[in-house]
Each structure stands twice: as structure tokens, then as C-alpha cells.
Write a protein that holds these residues in place. Structure first.
Motif, PDB file in Angstrom:
ATOM      1  N   THR A 211       0.865  -1.179   0.000  1.00 20.13           N
ATOM      2  CA  THR A 211       0.000   0.000   0.000  1.00 20.13           C
ATOM      3  C   THR A 211       0.902   1.230   0.000  1.00 20.13           C
ATOM      4  O   THR A 211       2.117   1.109   0.190  1.00 20.13           O
ATOM      5  CB  THR A 211      -0.861   0.038   1.271  1.00 20.13           C
ATOM      6  N   VAL A 212       0.305   2.420  -0.185  1.00 20.44           N
ATOM      7  CA  VAL A 212       1.120   3.640  -0.168  1.00 20.44           C
ATOM      8  C   VAL A 212       1.855   3.757   1.166  1.00 20.44           C
ATOM      9  O   VAL A 212       3.070   3.991   1.202  1.00 20.44           O
ATOM     10  CB  VAL A 212       0.233   4.890  -0.414  1.00 20.44           C
ATOM     11  N   ASP A 213       1.142   3.560   2.278  1.00 18.97           N
ATOM     12  CA  ASP A 213       1.788   3.681   3.589  1.00 18.97           C
ATOM     13  C   ASP A 213       2.860   2.603   3.789  1.00 18.97           C
ATOM     14  O   ASP A 213       3.939   2.875   4.316  1.00 18.97           O
ATOM     15  CB  ASP A 213       0.742   3.572   4.721  1.00 18.97           C
TER      16      ASP A 213
ATOM     17  N   ASP B 259      -4.523  -6.072 -12.877  1.00 21.77           N
ATOM     18  CA  ASP B 259      -3.462  -5.686 -13.814  1.00 21.77           C
ATOM     19  C   ASP B 259      -2.135  -5.401 -13.105  1.00 21.77           C
ATOM     20  O   ASP B 259      -1.062  -5.748 -13.599  1.00 21.77           O
ATOM     21  CB  ASP B 259      -3.871  -4.426 -14.593  1.00 21.77           C
TER      22      ASP B 259
ATOM     23  N   GLN C 231       4.612   1.007   1.488  1.00 23.77           N
ATOM     24  CA  GLN C 231       5.782   1.240   0.640  1.00 23.77           C
ATOM     25  C   GLN C 231       6.551   2.491   1.069  1.00 23.77           C
ATOM     26  O   GLN C 231       7.771   2.553   0.941  1.00 23.77           O
ATOM     27  CB  GLN C 231       5.348   1.334  -0.834  1.00 23.77           C
TER      28      GLN C 231
END
Lengths: 366, 197
Positions: free
Chosen positions: B146-148, B184, B150
């Protein structure tokens, strides 16, 4: 028929509709009735088949029928290139929107891979003269229609930027934390910028290749200052801008500051300086070009939502619009106050009359 | 109210547990009350014992009943590798696979400025200290994609760069997974991380 369209739509406690059903065959749908009857509410329900908050950008609880406020449900059968999918969206009172595709729970972004929906609303009439936010959203909707992954990049960028802005506001100065967030912003930001450029290229190519009654626009992405669009350069730009961003308390470069620039090609005039009629014609032209480009790319025209589109067009332009929509083979949901606005469509469209009585909308297919 | 208040209170407390709701909590309580000697009393004693003794491992953040957890006291696990995970549940998931023979470091969350969770709240300084103390050669970042997650991985990588080898878990096709059901992003990650047969 093959293509991309809703063959069935059912609303329950959605806005002014207590219960409503539409059976459709893929032709355009002309929806007419007096102001406030609930025509646009139908279009809003269809706009929810695309990821995001729909064409009114409303909160999910606002869509609940009042005064009951029991929550709402929208179910549609989407015909997508020969495959049928049952898509159900519901929101309980006080809850969040839930999506089920063919009976299985799915994330919002999954819709972008199934349905392509493009809309034009009266609120967009001021698109060229108001702030850049609306134009940026319009640009992102175009990009999303071609590249479903554009939505994921936009969400990732937005999340990382909000985190970075919080660090800036709180005057935190941990370089490693900034670098970690900027690395994510740069990756997503470069993808967003590339998606926007590629989408505009496709729309411009579709404009150039078409014989259309609507004016062509020259399109471009503009930034208030130079914005590196390559991942590494954007990461460097963000790192170098930290001191300035700390003073401003927010991020000053990045794709979130982009603006869509359009020029009326034939006259060489910026869209903002064109007459109201010309601005509307430019918007219609872009929506049609977007639809044509998509049809060429995915093999089917997207679903179009054209709210009160006929109101500003003279009879000749109206007929030209209908001819182009029919030639595209798009299921265009169009609203207008009277049936006369749709006369030029003849039997090429389905017709639905919407009336309101006792605070409840009623549909009558004709 | 159909139950005596003490039992009703127990149902309410059970219903707050992850995975349980009012209906399943009521079923569980009825089950336990019907087996008071065989299950309810031992369960209550065990819960009290855990309440009295459970604590966070001072070294890695795992949950145990002593200052140091069994993994941190086992000399065979000191192989120079530390796997960094977000939660104790992630550590236990890794242990279930019985494939990793090094030690762990539980962050207790991911960086989030919006939620006021910074490096100090995440036991990152303790991780940095362990590199020298335990002669660590490799840090494996097993954080969410997730953004957090990573952002946290990038942050740790920045802090440990040039001191230790840094690796992260691969992303791609799950064992037994079918390509048709993958999104994807996962397919792209799997293709980019392809390897020769």
C-alpha cells in the motif's frame, strides 16, 4: 446487439425514485419531462457505473430518497462486448457504498475495467471559465476512460501528497520521510502525467480523423510552473522544492497543479474567450472525440450521459449531434424538457417520459 | 433483555472481538455456559493467565510471556537476517510457513503523518540499533503493498542503506492462483519479476 450498454437498470430509493426500472436495447435513450421530475437522477445512477462519486460528485448518503433515508440500491445488467455482468451498488443508511459484480463483492476501481461512462452536464458549461480544478477532473475522466489504471495512480498520488502536506504543515524535517513519500508521488505522478498526455493524443487524433459538425480543439496540459513529468526528475524536483513547500505549507509542483488548455482550432482562440455557444460546442466535440477514440480502441463506444445537452443547440446542431451519437453506436442517455427536442432522432432512440407526483418520480416508456 | 445482565455483558464483550458479531457472540457464550467446567472455567483461567503475563518482546515487538520472545532467545535464529513486518499477525503468518529461519522486527504499524504515526512510534530506531548489536547482514522488508507500507519500506531502506543488504518480498502470482483472476497491477509486477526456468 454487441457493444457496451446497460440492458436493464433498476433503482430503489435512489434520489426521487422510490422504485424505477428501465429495459434498454442499446439505442440512445431520450428522457424528457418537466424540471425537477427526476431525469438527471436517472443519469446520475448510470454515472455510478464508472469509478468515483458519479457525475454530481455527491456523497453517497445524499443519494438516499428523502425523507425515508433508508439507503439506496442501483442494479444494472451491463452488456460489455458480448458478455453480460450484473452490477449491484447499494448503500445502507449511514453506511458506505458497496459494490457487487456478478454476485461477488468488488472494489470501486473494478468498474473502470468493465464499463466506460462519459458525461456532459450543465454544470460543465462553465468549465472553461472557472478554476483549473474542474478542467483537471475533466482531463482525468478522459484519461480514466482509456486507462482504468489511471484511477489507481491518482489515488496513490493523492494519498502520498496528503501525507507530505501534513509533514509540511507540521514543519517536520525528516529528510528520509520526505524522500519516501516523494518517491511514491514521483512514480504515481509520472504515470498520471503520461496517462493524460496519451489520452489527449488519442482525442486529438480522433478529432482530426472525424467529419463532424462540432469544432475541433487544440489541447494541451499546462502547469503554473515547469513540472518534470519523468519519475526521477519529478522526485528530484520535489526534493529540491522542500524548502519552498515548507514555507507554503503544501506541495507546489506535481500533476495536482495541471490545467487543461483548449483552443478553438479554427479561430485560434482560447476556449475561455469563446462565446457560450462555442464553449458548449467545444465540450460536445471533446466528448464525441473521446467516445470515437475509445470505440476505436476497445471495440465499443462508451455509455454517454448528456444532461440537458439539447437545450443550447439549434435544430441543425441538435440533429448533427444525434446523427453522430447514432453513428457511434453509443447508448447515450439524454435529457430534455420536452419530446420535441428529440424529434430528429426518429425511431433511432428509445423514449422515456419522467413525471413527478407527491415527491416521487414515475417513468413511462413510450 | 432475555439474559441475566452478567451473561448479557459477556455477550457484549465477545461481540466486540474481531470476527464476531452479536449473533455469533451469543452462540459462543451459550456454548461456553453449557460446558462450564470443561471449557468456560479453563478458558477464563487461561485468559487471566495471559492477561497477567502477556507482554511485548523488548527486542522484536513480538508478543510473548517474557521480556524476550522464544524467537529472540533461540541462538539458532541469529543467522544475520531480520524480517521486518507491520504487525504481530504478519510475524505469525510468516512463522506458519516455517520457511524463514532468522529473526523478526515488528514495527507495530506503518508511517502515516495523517494519523500522527512517525518513526519513533514504529520502533524504527530500535531496528537501526539491532543492525550492529546482532551483526545483521540482511534486512527483508515484508511490508504491505500500500502507499503507507511502501513509504515505510522506502524510509527504512533510506535509514539502513549501505549498512546492510536490503531485500523485499516478491510480488506476483500466488501459489494456486489463476492469471484470469489477477488484477493488472499484480500481473505487471509478476511479469517484471519473471525468472528463468
Amino acid at each position: 446487439m454487441p457493444g457496451l450498454y446497460l440492458s436493464h437498470l433498476a433503482l430503489s430509493h435512489f434520489r426521487s425514485h422510490r422504485r424505477a426500472e428501465v429495459a434498454a436495447d442499446g439505442r440512445p435513450i431520450a428522457i424528457f419531462g418537466p424540471n425537477g421530475a427526476g431525469k438527471t437522477n436517472l443519469l446520475e445512477a448510470v454515472s455510478l457505473f464508472s469509478p468515483g462519486r458519479g457525475m454530481r460528485r455527491a456523497a453517497v448518503q445524499e443519494m438516499s430518497r428523502k425523507p425515508e433515508a433508508l439507503g439506496w440500491k442501483v442494479v444494472g445488467v451491463l452488456q460489455s462486448l458480448g458478455h453480460a455482468h450484473e452490477i449491484e451498488m447499494r448503500c445502507e443508511a449511514g453506511g458506505a457504498r458497496e459494490l457487487r459484480v456478478d454476485g461477488k463483492s468488488a472494489p470501486q476501481l473494478a468498474l473502470g475495467r468493465l464499463a466506460r461512462v462519459i458525461w456532459l452536464t450543465p454544470a460543465m458549461d462553465r468549465l472553461w471559465t472557472e478554476g483549473a480544478d474542474g478542467r483537471r477532473r475533466f482531463l482525468d475522466r478522459i484519461a480514466l476512460s482509456f486507462f482504468p489504471e489511471h484511477g489507481e495512480a491518482a489515488l496513490a498520488y493523492e494519498k502520498a501528497m496528503r501525507e507530505r502536506n501534513r509533514l509540511l504543515k507540521e514543519d517536520l524535517r525528516d529528510p528520509a520521510w520526505y524522500a519516501a513519500l516523494e518517491s511514491q508521488m514521483a512514480r504515481a505522478g509520472a504515470a498520471i502525467a503520461a496517462g493524460r498526455r496519451a489520452a489527449l493524443d488519442r482525442v486529438e487524433a480522433a478529432q482530426a480523423a472525424a467529419e463532424t459538425a462540432f469544432p475541433a480543439a487544440e489541447l494541451g496540459v499546462r502547469y503554473p510552473e515547469e513540472m518534470p513529468e519523468v519519475e526521477e526528475a519529478l522526485a528530484t524536483g520535489l526534493a529540491e522544492g522542500r524548502r519552498r513547500d515548507l514555507a507554503a505549507g503544501r506541495t507546489l509542483i506535481g500533476p495536482h497543479r495541471a490545467d487543461l488548455a483548449a483552443t478553438y482550432a479554427e479561430k485560434g482562440m482560447p476556449a475561455a474567450e469563446c462565446s457560450t455557444g462555442e464553449q458548449k460546442a467545444l465540450l460536445i466535440s471533446l466528448v464525441l472525440a473521446n467516445a470515437r477514440a475509445l470505440a476505436g480502441e476497445i471495440g465499443a463506444a462508451p455509455i454517454l450521459l448528456l444532461d440537458e445537452v439539447a437545450a443550447h443547440l439549434d435544430a441543425g446542431r441538435r440533429a448533427a449531434l444525434y446523427d453522430e451519437v447514432c453513428a457511434l453506436g453509443a447508448q447515450a442517455w439524454m435529457t430534455g424538457t420536452g419530446p420535441d427536442l428529440f424529434e430528429a432522432l426518429g425511431d433511432r432512440a428509445q423514449r422515456i417520459e419522467v413525471t413527478e407526483a407527491g415527491g416521487e418520480s414515475h417513468l413511462r416508456p413510450l | 433483555m432475555t439474559q441475566p445482565s452478567e451473561i448479557e455483558r459477556l455477550i457484549e464483550m465477545m461481540a466486540k472481538l474481531p470476527g464476531l458479531g452479536p449473533r455469533s457472540a451469543r452462540r459462543a457464550v451459550l456454548h461456553l455456559v453449557a460446558r462450564r467446567d470443561a471449557q468456560l472455567a479453563p478458558l477464563a483461567r487461561q485468559m487471566q493467565l495471559v492477561a497477567d503475563t502477556a507482554r511485548e518482546c523488548t527486542n522484536c515487538g513480538n508478543i510473548g510471556t517474557a521480556d524476550l520472545c522464544p524467537i529472540c532467545t533461540d541462538p539458532r535464529r541469529a543467522n544475520g537476517q531480520i524480517c521486518v513486518v507491520e504487525t504481530v499477525a504478519d510475524l505469525w503468518a510468516m512463522e506458519r510457513a516455517s520457511v524463514f529461519s532468522g529473526r523478526y522486527h515488528v514495527l507495530g504499524g506503518t508511517l502515516s503523518a495523517l494519523d500522527a504515526i512517525g518513526p519513533e512510534e514504529l520502533r524504527i530506531p530500535q531496528l537501526v540499533a539491532r543492525i550492529d548489536e546482532e551483526a545483521v547482514r540482511e534486512v527483508i522488508l515484508a511490508l504491505p503493498a500500500t502507499v503507507d507500507g511502501q513509504t515505510t519500506a522506502h524510509y527504512i531502506a533510506d535509514r539502513l542503506e549501505e549498512r546492510v543488504a536490503l531485500t523485499s518480498l516478491a510480488q506476483g502470482v500466488p501459489i494456486g492462483g489463476e492469471l484470469d483472476f489477477l488484477d493488472d497491477g499484480t500481473i505487471t509486477a509478476a511479469l517484471n519479476a519473471r525468472k528463468p526456468l
